[in-house]
Design an enzyme around this catalytic site. Structure first.
Site, PDB file in Angstrom:
ATOM      1  CB  SER A  70      -0.977   0.013   1.177  1.00  0.00           C
ATOM      2  OG  SER A  70      -0.310   0.242   2.388  1.00  0.00           O
ATOM      3  CE  LYS A 107      -2.518   1.887   4.762  1.00  0.00           C
ATOM      4  NZ  LYS A 107      -1.676   0.734   5.030  1.00  0.00           N
TER       5      LYS A 107
END
Length: 149
Positions: A70, A107
């Protein structure tokens, strides 16, 4: 209520920083051209300790190994090692290690109108909106990425 999915990028391993010896290597005094080759030996100006360069707060520094895709748009690949400083303030746009509902993830932190988001750097994955229904802690701020070329 916002539906929450499990974080897409998990942390494979965590390692504590322990400085027992220095890691000094030769430092070239000239920039390396990306075009013409240049004999490097004439330009060595001293040594560089990678511990001093990469570790600002030794007691708050950890290494984590990445598992997942991701964050590929930020140059973070599976099996990369991240240097994480737990003493730094997690601000808007920083890449962070967070614990979301008991799972570690990496993230980009986005704060929009006082709402926290954990945003992936890969369009195949969805952002995670942090609300009162989510158990959320920022564990540290990523300062460097180490990976093979």
């Amino acid at each position: 209520m916002v539906k929450h999915k499990k974080p897409e990028t998990n942390i494979k391993a965590i390692y504590k920083y322990k400085r027992t010896t220095s890691l000094e290597r030769p430092l070239l005094g000239a920039k390396v051209p990306a075009g013409f080759p240049s004999p490097a030996q004439d330009y060595i100006e001293g040594t560089l300790d990678l511990n001093e360069l990469l570790i600002t707060h030794p007691n708050a520094t950890f290494f984590v190994k990445v598992e997942g895709y991701s964050m590929t748009g930020a140059g973070i690949q599976p099996d990369d090692i991240l240097i994480v400083d737990r003493s730094l303030e997690a601000r808007n746009n920083k890449i962070v290690i967070a614990i979301v509902d008991g799972e570690l993830t990496v993230k980009r932190l986005k704060i929009i109108d006082a709402i926290y988001w954990l945003v992936p750097e890969n369009p195949s994955f969805e952002s995670i909106r942090i609300d009162e229904n989510i158990d959320f802690i920022i564990w540290g701020v990523v300062t460097y990425v180490i990976h093979k070329v």
